[in-house]
Design a protein around this motif. Sequence first.
Motif, PDB file in Angstrom:
ATOM      1  N   ARG A 571      59.768  70.226  52.197  1.00  0.00           N
ATOM      2  CA  ARG A 571      60.323  70.995  53.315  1.00  0.00           C
ATOM      3  C   ARG A 571      59.352  70.855  54.478  1.00  0.00           C
ATOM      4  NH1 ARG A 571      63.054  72.723  56.822  1.00  0.00           N
ATOM      5  NH2 ARG A 571      63.926  74.811  57.077  1.00  0.00           N
ATOM      6  N   LYS A 573      58.847  71.601  58.594  1.00  0.00           N
ATOM      7  CA  LYS A 573      59.381  72.298  59.765  1.00  0.00           C
ATOM      8  C   LYS A 573      58.266  72.599  60.760  1.00  0.00           C
ATOM      9  CE  LYS A 573      59.205  76.734  57.299  1.00  0.00           C
ATOM     10  NZ  LYS A 573      60.000  77.918  56.891  1.00  0.00           N
ATOM     11  N   ASN A 580      63.404  71.954  62.481  1.00  0.00           N
ATOM     12  CA  ASN A 580      63.045  71.011  61.426  1.00  0.00           C
ATOM     13  C   ASN A 580      62.539  69.702  62.008  1.00  0.00           C
ATOM     14  OD1 ASN A 580      64.146  72.739  59.265  1.00  0.00           O
ATOM     15  ND2 ASN A 580      66.114  72.254  60.212  1.00  0.00           N
ATOM     16  N   GLN A 612      71.201  66.590  52.810  1.00  0.00           N
ATOM     17  CA  GLN A 612      70.132  67.004  53.713  1.00  0.00           C
ATOM     18  C   GLN A 612      70.763  67.570  54.978  1.00  0.00           C
ATOM     19  OE1 GLN A 612      67.593  68.456  54.474  1.00  0.00           O
ATOM     20  NE2 GLN A 612      65.957  66.953  54.074  1.00  0.00           N
ATOM     21  N   LYS A 614      69.036  70.235  56.596  1.00  0.00           N
ATOM     22  CA  LYS A 614      67.954  70.849  57.363  1.00  0.00           C
ATOM     23  C   LYS A 614      67.462  69.793  58.360  1.00  0.00           C
ATOM     24  CE  LYS A 614      66.563  73.998  53.656  1.00  0.00           C
ATOM     25  NZ  LYS A 614      67.701  73.680  52.770  1.00  0.00           N
ATOM     26  N   ALA A 616      66.854  68.074  62.429  1.00  0.00           N
ATOM     27  CA  ALA A 616      66.277  68.333  63.737  1.00  0.00           C
ATOM     28  C   ALA A 616      67.370  68.313  64.805  1.00  0.00           C
ATOM     29  CB  ALA A 616      65.211  67.283  64.044  1.00  0.00           C
TER      30      ALA A 616
END
Length: 683
Positions: A571, A573, A580, A612, A614, A616
Amino acid sequence: MSVRPQQPTPLALAIMLAFATPASALAQQTATLPAVTVSASALALGSDDMSTPVTVLEGEALVLARAATLGETLAGQPGITSSHFGAGASRPIIRGMDGPRVKVLSDGAEVQDASTISPDHAVAAEPMLSEQIEVLRGPSALAYGGGAVGGVVNVIDKKIPTRVPAKGVEGSAEVRANSAAREKAGAFEVTGGSGNIAVHAEGVKRDAKEYKVGSGWEGGSKVAGSYNKTDTGSVGVSWVGQRGFLGLAFTSQHAEYGLPGHNHEFESCHPHGAHLHCGGHDGHDHGAEEEHDHEHGSVPYVKLKSERWDVRGELRDPVPGFAKLRLRAAFTDYKHDEIEGAEIATTFKNKGHDTRLEMEHHPVFGWRGVVGLQTSKRDFSALGEEAYVAPTVTKKHAAFLVEEYKLDQWRFEAGLRHEWQDIAVDSATLQDRSAKGTSISLGAVWKFAPQYSLGSTISRTHRLPSAEELYAHGVHMATATYELGNQNLGKETSNNIDLTLRKYAGATTFSASAYRNKVDNYIFGSTLDSHEGFQLIQYAQRDATFTGVEGQVRQQLNPMFGASVFGDYVRAKLADGGGNLPRIPAQRVGVKLDANWQAWSGVAEFYRVGKQDKVAAFETATPGYNMLNLSANYDTRIGTTPAQFYIKANNLTNELAYSHTSFIKNAAPLMGRNLTVGMRVTF
């Protein structure tokens, strides 16, 4: 034997029955293999003595894992994925980090190519000529650079002999072919010598067509431009004495591979402040996702040439107080042209050298260690319509020290490295940059019970910004981006803690790791704007955190069968709700069943890569997929010559799969159903 991915109950039942078998009986049936020596560890430690996890591929496992690129060869290992750029370029991604944060070595000397600059540039290392591939994660890589925050990949080869063959001549040869890309590949290596002189020669030739993808892709059955042709050859000679060796080798590599997803619809795009302006569009989506409509002949391609000289040497007991002197040096003249039609659009050149000298000292007050110096130079230039980085000369110098101390069941380790970097840029408007950084790590391994160990490392490392991050400015069609550098970038500071629990012998073995890496002033490509898939990227710095787990557990079910469960998750971020980071791998979990019977061995593997989502800013989510793979190996003899026949069936269900880490994930999905057959002989 088959694995049914939708009905894992039989496998789960088999595992439960195996655990019901008395542990002592299984322990008697299970041979304990010696720990593999990790050449890239400064102290030449065994894999079980490392304070952080290490992956070592060798022997039969390496033969079956080898692919056309280094990234694809390692992509199946826990914690490792690849950047996947068609068939010719793929670089390892370790714990979500790639590019300059993952250093690729050729037996300890840096591979000098252009792969850290862009994911469409190939790594100039040939997996089929490797004898062993080592992956050191996190702080273990400190001896090779504070910038190697993700880790180090060390490719061990035989190009410089370290001994004279006892029989006078020894070597191997291998041929293989696959169905999805109609690939044909062959490799050989031979070493001969007498007295104190040993000579080595090796080579690879590969010819792969455009590869097929899984079923249901709207672009058709094949990825246009995804072909790959490679020729690599080396010759080396060594003087070998009772106390060491000194050798020289020359390696020449030529490659040609296509660039899927390359799109000229956005050549006119340019930034207006933080926004893109793209004139001449009709409102339809001509982005990178539609590039699969190209005909083979119209897809741009790379023509690569790399010439490299290696010098390697070791001397035992060089001077009083020291046990070993080790030298690694390389000079590389690298060039590749990006060709469109009959014209060279852009030429990338990289002339570089890397020299590393280490001395291992005898114990002093119980501390054994290595002190070393390293220096490198990279003269990089790009000329042509996509020369988005000004010519630069980067010089790096470093001094490092790694020490260990053993006390009963404990092993303690400390490392220190200081680096100096100078970048000279050939531009009237850009400024030269100088920087320095200091990295330190502390680690311990506690063998708290027979067959068990607990390792932990804490580190604080500095990574200095690269020339591309500082000076990029222009359109990069291969990745469908307009890149803007940032001369105000400072150094990254990575604060990492890593914890690894292992059981390395017996019927049950496992390795499980958890890590947290808080990076102050993390450098990344921040997307400011997007137009039909074309992105405006500016290099920026924000605090970021990488948190993850990875591991594998294997149970010997009976003398013939073993079962494993493996997985990884990271993960990544930005701090303070900044969102992210882009192109971070999705979680992965799988099961594996292995079998050994007389001269036969085989593996059935099923794993799930999750969705996926998560993502940007301006990044799209990537759906998850299932993967089913089978392999079998048969060891025999042809006359008196040992021979190995193998077969691999990957993606048996012909799943349509996309790699979230790829810039061109929609234009170049992963390979579909693929059958590989091969034969290897040793003499």
